[in-house]
Write a protein that holds these residues in place. Structure first.
Motif, short mmCIF file in Angstrom:
data_model
loop_
_atom_site.label_atom_id
_atom_site.label_comp_id
_atom_site.label_asym_id
_atom_site.label_seq_id
_atom_site.Cartn_x
_atom_site.Cartn_y
_atom_site.Cartn_z
N ALA A 20 0.83 -1.20 0.00
CA ALA A 20 0.00 0.00 0.00
C ALA A 20 0.87 1.25 0.00
CB ALA A 20 -0.93 -0.01 1.21
N ALA A 21 1.90 1.27 0.83
CA ALA A 21 2.79 2.43 0.85
C ALA A 21 3.46 2.65 -0.49
CB ALA A 21 3.85 2.24 1.94
N ALA A 22 3.75 1.56 -1.20
CA ALA A 22 4.38 1.68 -2.52
C ALA A 22 3.45 2.33 -3.53
CB ALA A 22 4.80 0.30 -3.03
N ARG A 23 2.14 2.31 -3.25
CA ARG A 23 1.19 2.93 -4.17
C ARG A 23 1.06 4.43 -3.96
NH1 ARG A 23 -2.48 -1.06 -2.49
NH2 ARG A 23 -4.04 0.52 -1.97
N LEU A 24 1.63 4.93 -2.88
CA LEU A 24 1.60 6.37 -2.65
C LEU A 24 2.44 7.07 -3.71
CD1 LEU A 24 1.92 6.82 1.21
CD2 LEU A 24 0.05 7.62 -0.22
N THR A 25 1.82 7.91 -4.49
CA THR A 25 2.52 8.61 -5.56
C THR A 25 2.22 10.09 -5.48
OG1 THR A 25 0.66 8.25 -7.07
CG2 THR A 25 2.43 6.61 -7.09
N ASP A 26 3.01 10.87 -6.19
CA ASP A 26 2.72 12.29 -6.26
C ASP A 26 1.39 12.51 -6.97
OD1 ASP A 26 4.99 13.09 -4.94
OD2 ASP A 26 6.18 13.18 -6.77
N PRO A 27 0.64 13.56 -6.61
CA PRO A 27 -0.63 13.84 -7.30
C PRO A 27 -0.43 13.97 -8.80
CG PRO A 27 -0.44 15.18 -5.33
CD PRO A 27 0.89 14.50 -5.51
N ALA A 28 -1.39 13.44 -9.54
CA ALA A 28 -1.31 13.50 -11.00
C ALA A 28 -1.55 14.92 -11.50
CB ALA A 28 -2.35 12.55 -11.60
N LEU A 29 -1.15 15.15 -12.75
CA LEU A 29 -1.41 16.43 -13.38
C LEU A 29 -2.92 16.62 -13.53
CD1 LEU A 29 1.24 16.32 -16.23
CD2 LEU A 29 1.47 17.30 -13.96
N ALA A 30 -3.40 17.79 -13.20
CA ALA A 30 -4.82 18.07 -13.38
C ALA A 30 -5.00 19.51 -13.80
CB ALA A 30 -5.59 17.79 -12.09
N CYS A 31 -6.20 19.85 -14.21
CA CYS A 31 -6.37 21.15 -14.86
C CYS A 31 -6.71 22.26 -13.89
CB CYS A 31 -7.45 21.05 -15.93
SG CYS A 31 -9.09 20.88 -15.23
N GLU A 32 -6.53 23.46 -14.38
CA GLU A 32 -6.88 24.65 -13.62
C GLU A 32 -8.39 24.84 -13.69
OE1 GLU A 32 -6.03 29.26 -14.53
OE2 GLU A 32 -4.27 27.98 -14.39
N GLU A 33 -8.98 25.33 -12.60
CA GLU A 33 -10.42 25.56 -12.59
C GLU A 33 -10.83 26.62 -13.60
OE1 GLU A 33 -12.87 24.21 -11.57
OE2 GLU A 33 -12.36 23.01 -9.85
N SER A 34 -11.98 26.43 -14.19
CA SER A 34 -12.54 27.44 -15.09
C SER A 34 -14.05 27.31 -15.07
CB SER A 34 -12.01 27.26 -16.51
OG SER A 34 -12.24 25.95 -16.98
N PRO A 35 -14.78 28.40 -15.13
CA PRO A 35 -16.24 28.34 -15.03
C PRO A 35 -16.87 27.79 -16.30
CG PRO A 35 -15.52 30.58 -15.45
CD PRO A 35 -14.27 29.78 -15.23
N ALA A 36 -18.12 27.36 -16.18
CA ALA A 36 -18.86 26.90 -17.35
C ALA A 36 -19.06 28.05 -18.33
CB ALA A 36 -20.22 26.34 -16.91
N GLN A 37 -19.06 27.70 -19.65
CA GLN A 37 -19.12 28.72 -20.70
C GLN A 37 -20.36 28.57 -21.58
OE1 GLN A 37 -16.85 31.13 -20.93
NE2 GLN A 37 -15.61 30.32 -19.24
N ALA A 38 -21.33 27.78 -21.16
CA ALA A 38 -22.48 27.51 -22.03
C ALA A 38 -23.25 28.79 -22.35
CB ALA A 38 -23.41 26.50 -21.38
N THR A 39 -23.67 28.93 -23.61
CA THR A 39 -24.49 30.07 -24.02
C THR A 39 -25.90 29.63 -24.40
OG1 THR A 39 -23.68 29.83 -26.29
CG2 THR A 39 -22.49 31.35 -24.84
#
Length: 723
Positions: A469-488
């Motif tokens: 289980a400890a071996a599965r501890l990894t650095d957080p994966a890349l993820a995106c920056e927050e952005s609001p919904a743009q629906a028109t």
């Protein structure tokens, strides 16, 4: 998506009054050991050297020399923390009295008798005055570092902070920790989470110095995106999070209107969030405790808050040392079964080990001491130290009899403790992990090992599970920056024609197509727009292929007329798509879907697609929206990813184009919350690009408006941070 209760009612205030108040009042105190009021009052009194403790019971009485006062108005000083253990009808009046007296925190033990709306109203009453509420229907709170014990049960002291929606599970974890020589820094029973929720409690543990690792049992994730952000923050602070939740079984399965609904379960979503936040999702209380014992021990040994930085990524090669050939072999099997490597040693390492052992002893991996331990206890430390320094291994597991010699021969107690210190010294000097499995329980040598940061286990499978289980501890994966919904605009339906138009506006490529209602229109579309070969599709079907609603490789007008007649008879559809046939070489079918989770919002899935999507169930998940780098990483996580990168000499797919297509689908789903599900299946990826061959949406039955999701582009939400 369910927002947190009373979001925005007040600026969040800290939890100092919850964990270390200057004064506590227990309302509903009792001198009867069979009642909750007794245990709460007794626990409160155990900390009266640190704080003022007041016991309230309108009938009078006393406990431990402390008289019961009739009400909160009778207290000589304002109570900072009020514990409410009274019948349901009295809860609100007690809280109002507490607010009038200046209380800053309420722990409401009482359960039942109130509706959800009444509980939310109670929360608003408390938070509007700048106070905090734990519960209702909780087991209380414990802080062993501030002498605060406001709960029933025994909570041993240690370095683990626990947040739980189950009181009995917390007691089980406490007993298992005590057996392993560990315990709690803090415990928070969440109850109904009307104000203080899991994210609040975990966030407070990150800032708490004595808490070296965090654990949580959560059933209701509330604002899942905020929780994901807290998990990432804990990892960044060097405090690993161990999470338990429900949902591993298929008992709560539902009929899905799309492949995405069948493939994206609530459990799979939590797994993805934990992976991307650097947390560990575990299965049982025992596994959680075993892993916590390992991580807490490493923190002690390295003088750090949690697991030493980077060590988990190196925990793959295990050396096993046993004083029994059978135990050593079984230990090797246990570690291998957990996916860890038990490698053969280099010749130089074998020679160094052999110098410490009798002739004929096993010097490979596992090492068999062959009686060397009985002849000289120091051989345990010398062999383990040689392996820790060898460079052939990332961790050493010692299995067998060590720790029990003094039980049979008390004269060996001092010598066994000396060797225990030598073992710990070897681990510290090497910077590598040492774990011990022993048939002993509580002996002086084992106490030394635990105090020096060497985890000790009663069963070898516990040690193997914890290291894995400890071996599965990894650095957080890349993820995106927050952005609001743009629906028109609001999507009118989830059919192919509407969804295709929507996704095309996000630059997702589709084959040329015309939508018709009769066979003559189909032939005209083929002759003037799509050409042959082409595909004919019946509209209005979620699973077209199974219903006979798809015909491929139609070569001419006669074949088109015949296919149209068959399809009309089979489906009764009123509208059809005539679409150019896309047949790029070396193409592979993917599925890209987004499902709107009640707690975590839009969750994007990529997988091997087509009609075998559920059969293969080769998928990867993340919170939406995505960056191209994150989308590419998801694609490469698939078991069948070698097909996309080039298999057996075939050219690979255009991964950048595939990632862009995944991002387009994810972004469209974020922008259109009226869609409960959105799916492209198949997405054909090939060396020249990516093209969507079919798409489908499921409208939210609740009729969600196209306003931004809570947590997407708003304070209080948040995705994992790209880094």
């Amino acid at each position: 998506m369910t927002p947190p209760p009373d979001a925005g009612v007040h600026a969040r205030v800290g939890l100092d009054a919850l964990f270390d108040p200057r004064s506590v009042a227990v309302v509903g105190a009792s001198d009867n050991p069979e009642k909750w009021g007794y245990w709460l009052a007794s626990g409160a009194l155990s900390g009266r050297d640190r704080r003022a403790v007041h016991l309230v019971n309108r009938r009078g009485g006393a406990l431990g020399g402390e008289p019961f006062l009739p009400d909160l108005a009778s207290l000589p000083v304002p109570p900072e923390h009020v514990v409410v253990a009274v019948p349901p009808r009295h809860v609100r009046p007690v809280v109002m009295d507490g607010l009038a007296a200046g209380a800053r925190c309420f722990t409401v033990i009482t359960s039942g008798g109130a509706t959800a709306d009444e509980e939310r109203a109670l929360s608003r009453l408390v938070t509007a005055r700048g106070a905090r509420l734990l519960g209702p229907n909780c087991m209380g709170v414990v802080d062993t570092t501030s002498e605060l014990r406001l709960s029933w049960g025994e909570f041993p002291s240690g370095g683990l902070g626990l947040v739980s929606q189950s009181g009995n599970l917390a007691l089980e974890i406490g007993r298992l920790l005590a057996r392993a020589g560990q315990g709690f820094s803090r415990f928070v029973s969440l109850g109904n989470q009307r104000d203080i929720d899991a994210a609040d409690a975990l966030e407070s543990l990150i800032a708490h110095g004595p808490t070296r690792a965090l654990a949580a049992y959560i059933e209701d994730f509330r604002d899942g995106r905020r929780l994901a952000r807290v998990l990432s923050a804990a990892h960044a602070a060097g405090k690993p999070v161990l999470l338990l939740t429900v949902g591993r079984s298929a008992a709560s399965g539902r009929a899905a209107a799309s492949h995405t609904g069948a493939l994206v379960s609530a459990r799979a979503t939590v797994e993805a969030v934990c992976r991307d936040a650097g947390a560990l999702l575990l299965d049982t209380a025992g596994e959680l405790v075993d892993t916590a014992v390992y991580l807490l021990a490493q923190g002690v040994r390295h003088g750090s808050a949690g697991h030493p930085a980077g060590a988990s990524s190196r925990l793959r090669r295990i050396a096993v040392v046993g004083d029994s050939g059978g135990q050593g072999a079984l230990a090797a099997d246990a570690f291998a079964a957990q996916g860890l490597d038990v490698p053969a040693f280099a010749e130089g390492t074998r020679e160094v080990v052999s110098e410490q052992l009798p002739v004929g002893a096993g010097c490979g991996n596992p090492v068999d001491l062959a009686g060397a331990g009985e002849a000289d206890l120091g051989s345990y430390a010398r062999v383990a130290g040689a392996l820790l320094d060898s460079g052939d291994t990332d961790a050493v597991a010692l299995t067998g009899y060590f720790g029990d010699y003094a039980t049979a021969n008390p004269a060996q107690a001092d010598r066994e403790c000396e060797v225990a210190h030598a073992l710990a010294d070897a681990a510290v000097s090497s910077g590598r992990a040492l774990v011990v499995h022993t048939m002993a329980r509580d002996t002086p040598a084992l106490t030394v090992l635990r105090q020096r940061g060497v985890p000790v286990y009663e069963r070898i499978e516990q040690a193997a599970s914890a290291v894995a289980a400890a071996a599965r501890l990894t650095d957080p994966a890349l993820a995106c920056e927050e952005s609001p919904a743009q629906a028109t605009y609001r999507l009118a339906d989830g059919g192919y024609e509407s969804v295709r138009e929507l996704l095309a506006s996000y630059q997702l490529a589709f084959p040329s197509a015309e939508f018709v209602t009769d066979v003559d229109g189909a032939v005209e579309a083929a002759e003037h727009r799509t050409g042959y070969p082409l595909v004919l599709k019946a509209m209005g079907l979620a699973h077209k292929t199974e219903a006979g609603g798809v015909a491929l490789s139609i070569a001419d007008a006669d074949a088109l007329r015949a296919a149209f007649a068959r399809m009309k008879a089979a489906t009764g559809a009123e509208r059809y798509a005539v679409e150019a046939m896309a047949t790029p070489p070396y193409g592979h079918e993917l599925i890209v879907g987004v499902r709107r989770d009640p707690s975590f919002g839009p969750v994007v899935m990529v997988g091997i697609g087509g009609v075998t999507a559920e059969l293969l169930a080769d998928t990867a998940l993340a919170l939406a929206p995505l960056t191209p780098a994150r989308a590419r990483a998801l694609l490469l996580r698939l078991r069948h990813a070698p097909l996309l990168t080039g298999w057996r000499g075939a050219p690979g797919a255009h991964l950048d184009a595939a990632a862009a297509a995944v991002c387009a689908v994810a972004r469209a789903a974020v922008d259109h919350p009226e869609l409960a599900e959105l799916e492209v299946n198949p997405l054909l990826v090939h060396p020249g690009g990516a093209i969507a061959l079919d798409a489908h949406g499921v409208l939210d039955r609740a009729g969600a408006s196209p306003a931004p999701l809570h947590g997407v582009g708003e304070e209080g939400g948040g995705l994992l941070v790209e880094r």
